[in-house]
Design an enzyme around this catalytic site. Structure first.
Site, PDB file in Angstrom:
ATOM      1  N   LYS A 212     -10.794  -4.005  -3.550  1.00  0.00           N
ATOM      2  CA  LYS A 212     -11.828  -2.958  -3.630  1.00  0.00           C
ATOM      3  C   LYS A 212     -11.258  -1.635  -4.081  1.00  0.00           C
ATOM      4  O   LYS A 212     -11.910  -0.877  -4.759  1.00  0.00           O
ATOM      5  CB  LYS A 212     -12.376  -2.700  -2.212  1.00  0.00           C
ATOM      6  CG  LYS A 212     -13.555  -3.483  -1.826  1.00  0.00           C
ATOM      7  CD  LYS A 212     -14.053  -2.952  -0.489  1.00  0.00           C
ATOM      8  CE  LYS A 212     -13.844  -3.979   0.588  1.00  0.00           C
ATOM      9  NZ  LYS A 212     -12.905  -3.592   1.611  1.00  0.00           N
TER      10      LYS A 212
ATOM     11  N   LYS B 217       0.810  -1.229   0.000  1.00  0.00           N
ATOM     12  CA  LYS B 217       0.000   0.000   0.000  1.00  0.00           C
ATOM     13  C   LYS B 217       0.838   1.271   0.000  1.00  0.00           C
ATOM     14  O   LYS B 217       0.372   2.283  -0.516  1.00  0.00           O
ATOM     15  CB  LYS B 217      -0.995  -0.012   1.169  1.00  0.00           C
ATOM     16  CG  LYS B 217      -2.078  -1.059   0.945  1.00  0.00           C
ATOM     17  CD  LYS B 217      -3.386  -0.765   1.607  1.00  0.00           C
ATOM     18  CE  LYS B 217      -4.431  -1.735   1.066  1.00  0.00           C
ATOM     19  NZ  LYS B 217      -5.723  -1.647   1.672  1.00  0.00           N
TER      20      LYS B 217
ATOM     21  N   LYS C  67      -4.043  -9.625  -6.125  1.00  0.00           N
ATOM     22  CA  LYS C  67      -5.331 -10.059  -5.569  1.00  0.00           C
ATOM     23  C   LYS C  67      -6.427  -9.081  -5.959  1.00  0.00           C
ATOM     24  O   LYS C  67      -6.160  -7.892  -6.166  1.00  0.00           O
ATOM     25  CB  LYS C  67      -5.215 -10.220  -4.057  1.00  0.00           C
ATOM     26  CG  LYS C  67      -5.662  -9.045  -3.251  1.00  0.00           C
ATOM     27  CD  LYS C  67      -5.673  -9.323  -1.767  1.00  0.00           C
ATOM     28  CE  LYS C  67      -6.038  -8.051  -1.032  1.00  0.00           C
ATOM     29  NZ  LYS C  67      -7.455  -7.792  -0.936  1.00  0.00           N
TER      30      LYS C  67
HETATM   31  P1  ATP Z   1      -8.827  -2.851   0.030  1.00  0.00           P
HETATM   32  O1  ATP Z   1      -8.560  -2.972  -1.433  1.00  0.00           O
HETATM   33  O2  ATP Z   1      -9.444  -1.548   0.424  1.00  0.00           O
HETATM   34  O3  ATP Z   1      -7.652  -3.228   0.887  1.00  0.00           O
HETATM   35  P2  ATP Z   1      -9.946  -5.435   0.067  1.00  0.00           P
HETATM   36  O4  ATP Z   1     -10.656  -5.703  -1.182  1.00  0.00           O
HETATM   37  O5  ATP Z   1      -8.588  -6.006   0.239  1.00  0.00           O
HETATM   38  O6  ATP Z   1      -9.946  -3.887   0.341  1.00  0.00           O
HETATM   39  P3  ATP Z   1     -10.802  -5.907   2.806  1.00  0.00           P
HETATM   40  O7  ATP Z   1     -11.871  -5.069   3.380  1.00  0.00           O
HETATM   41  O8  ATP Z   1      -9.417  -5.513   3.159  1.00  0.00           O
HETATM   42  O9  ATP Z   1     -10.901  -5.951   1.208  1.00  0.00           O
HETATM   43  O10 ATP Z   1     -11.048  -7.409   3.140  1.00  0.00           O
HETATM   44  C1  ATP Z   1     -12.218  -7.947   3.700  1.00  0.00           C
HETATM   45  C2  ATP Z   1     -12.084  -9.451   3.766  1.00  0.00           C
HETATM   46  O11 ATP Z   1     -12.047 -10.007   2.441  1.00  0.00           O
HETATM   47  C3  ATP Z   1     -10.797  -9.931   4.458  1.00  0.00           C
HETATM   48  O12 ATP Z   1     -11.088 -11.111   5.173  1.00  0.00           O
HETATM   49  C4  ATP Z   1      -9.880 -10.240   3.305  1.00  0.00           C
HETATM   50  O13 ATP Z   1      -8.896 -11.189   3.631  1.00  0.00           O
HETATM   51  C5  ATP Z   1     -10.864 -10.795   2.287  1.00  0.00           C
HETATM   52  N1  ATP Z   1     -10.385 -10.602   0.931  1.00  0.00           N
HETATM   53  C6  ATP Z   1     -10.000  -9.419   0.384  1.00  0.00           C
HETATM   54  N2  ATP Z   1      -9.633  -9.591  -0.881  1.00  0.00           N
HETATM   55  C7  ATP Z   1      -9.773 -10.923  -1.149  1.00  0.00           C
HETATM   56  C8  ATP Z   1      -9.540 -11.710  -2.299  1.00  0.00           C
HETATM   57  N3  ATP Z   1      -9.098 -11.166  -3.412  1.00  0.00           N
HETATM   58  N4  ATP Z   1      -9.787 -13.036  -2.237  1.00  0.00           N
HETATM   59  C9  ATP Z   1     -10.249 -13.591  -1.088  1.00  0.00           C
HETATM   60  N5  ATP Z   1     -10.493 -12.895   0.040  1.00  0.00           N
HETATM   61  C10 ATP Z   1     -10.262 -11.574   0.017  1.00  0.00           C
END
Ligand code: ATP
Ligand code: LTN
Length: 335
Positions: free
Chosen positions: A203, A116, A200
């Site tokens: 969001k 990040k 990965k």
């Molecule tokens: P950001 O991009 O803002 O970091 P994010 O998409 O990584 O957001 P989080 O809110 O950080 O999402 O994650 C919420 C949950 O979803 C956590 O348990 C995280 O491990 C899971 N998660 C996030 N991205 C993935 C993914 N690509 N595949 C599986 N699980 C995920």
């Protein structure tokens, strides 16, 4: 409130955007499966979201939207507590305390931090909140004596740090915290970006084409899956190393249909990527349509949503304040 005497689980999702199918398959599906067996706390972690810049209006909308999506995906507020992190001051208070037993070096080696900071602007520099993020996450979990933390694979390093902090505090001040374990979905713990299978699905990705949001329209879903990158060749066969892009799409298919990898490969033998992608889009649409319907109902009835969040916060504050008091007493705070 959920039954007393059960073991607890805790998890959180940041309102940094709209929940995507990675969050859904990696995390939320586990939440709904576990909520009957455990006393469950599901948090909208708004204070985590602000570790990267958020527009106030979007943060406000996304916070409600994550809460409504928790419900629309099947979290039942009569058994689980859904609440907003910033409603419970104990989280930041314990985070401050844990700051004082966390070596900076441990934080600097966190993969998510290293990823990040690449996106932080030169003018802003590396912000302390982003570095300290895992300490707040540890506080979230430890306040609730959570035995299990259902998350995607990207969070295991943070839970490792949480375990270390629990152990360190317990050693210094006597048994206080439960040492939590991560719980991963066997086949969907890491869903990858539709545009780059080495990253990965996320969001806060720059392009919305890299993820399927739970609120995407059927046409958007068809378009995004159609445009998802694929590997050279045309064979629908799972091989994470050699064919990471199609393997990611097969993983999504598998997680939604429960069909084994072999069954899927058999089904698409000789049919190529296009057929597979068309079917996958319809499978996703079929899964998301009822969720979107329930989501709209919750968003149209803000009073009910508000009530559920207040009740959730009430349950969360009972548990967390008791724990925070115990922590302060052990440390010698004058109470
Ligand atoms: P950001 O991009 O803002 O970091 P994010 O998409 O990584 O957001 P989080 O809110 O950080 O999402 O994650 C919420 C949950 O979803 C956590 O348990 C995280 O491990 C899971 N998660 C996030 N991205 C993935 C993914 N690509 N595949 C599986 N699980 C995920
Ligand atoms: N860091 C998590 C979100 C999160 C979380 C938590 C998950 C914050 N606090 C406590 C589980 C338990 C992420 O997915 N980015």
């Amino acid at each position: 409130m959920a039954e007393e005497g059960k073991k607890r689980i805790f998890s959180g999702i940041a309102p940094s955007g709209i929940i995507h199918i990675g969050n859904y398959l990696g995390a939320i599906k586990q939440f709904t499966e576990l909520q009957l067996e455990y006393q469950a706390f599901f948090c909208v972690v708004d204070q985590h979201a602000i570790t990267v810049p958020q527009e106030p209006e979007k943060l406000y909308q996304n916070t409600l939207s994550v809460a409504a999506l928790y419900l629309a995906c099947g979290i039942d507020p009569s058994v689980a507590s859904i609440f907003i992190q910033s409603h419970i001051p104990a989280h930041t208070e314990l985070a401050w305390i844990l700051n004082t037993i966390t070596p900076v070096g441990e934080l600097e080696r966190m993969t998510q931090f290293k990823d990040k900071i690449q996106h932080q602007t030169k003018e802003a520099g590396v912000l302390a909140g982003l570095l300290n993020y895992p300490i707040l996450m540890a506080a979230d979990i430890l306040l609730y004596d959570a035995h299990l933390v259902p998350v995607g694979e990207d969070q295991t390093q943070h839970i490792e740090l949480t375990r270390m902090l629990a152990g360190r505090f317990n050693n210094r001040y006597g048994e206080t915290f439960v040492t939590p374990e991560p719980l991963l979905q066997e086949h969907a713990a890491r869903i990858m970006s539709l545009l780059d299978p080495t990253k990965k699905m996320s969001k806060s990705a720059e392009s919305a084409k890299s993820y399927i949001s739970l609120l995407d329209s059927p046409d958007d879903i068809r378009q995004k899956i159609k445009n998802a990158v694929t590997d050279s060749g045309n064979e629908v066969a799972y091989d994470k190393q050699k064919r990471p892009a199609i393997s990611n799409l097969i993983t999504i298919h598998r997680a939604l249909t429960d069909a084994g990898f072999n069954t899927i490969e058999e089904q698409y033998k000789g049919r190529g990527y296009a057929d597979f992608k068309q079917d996958l889009a319809e499978i996703i649409i079929h899964e998301l349509t009822p969720i979107q319907q329930r989501y709209r109902e919750f968003m149209e009835n803000k009073k009910e949503l508000e009530h559920i969040l207040r009740e959730g916060a009430r349950n969360a504050s009972i548990v967390s304040e008791k724990k925070l008091l115990a922590v302060k007493q052990k440390m010698g705070f004058y109470i």
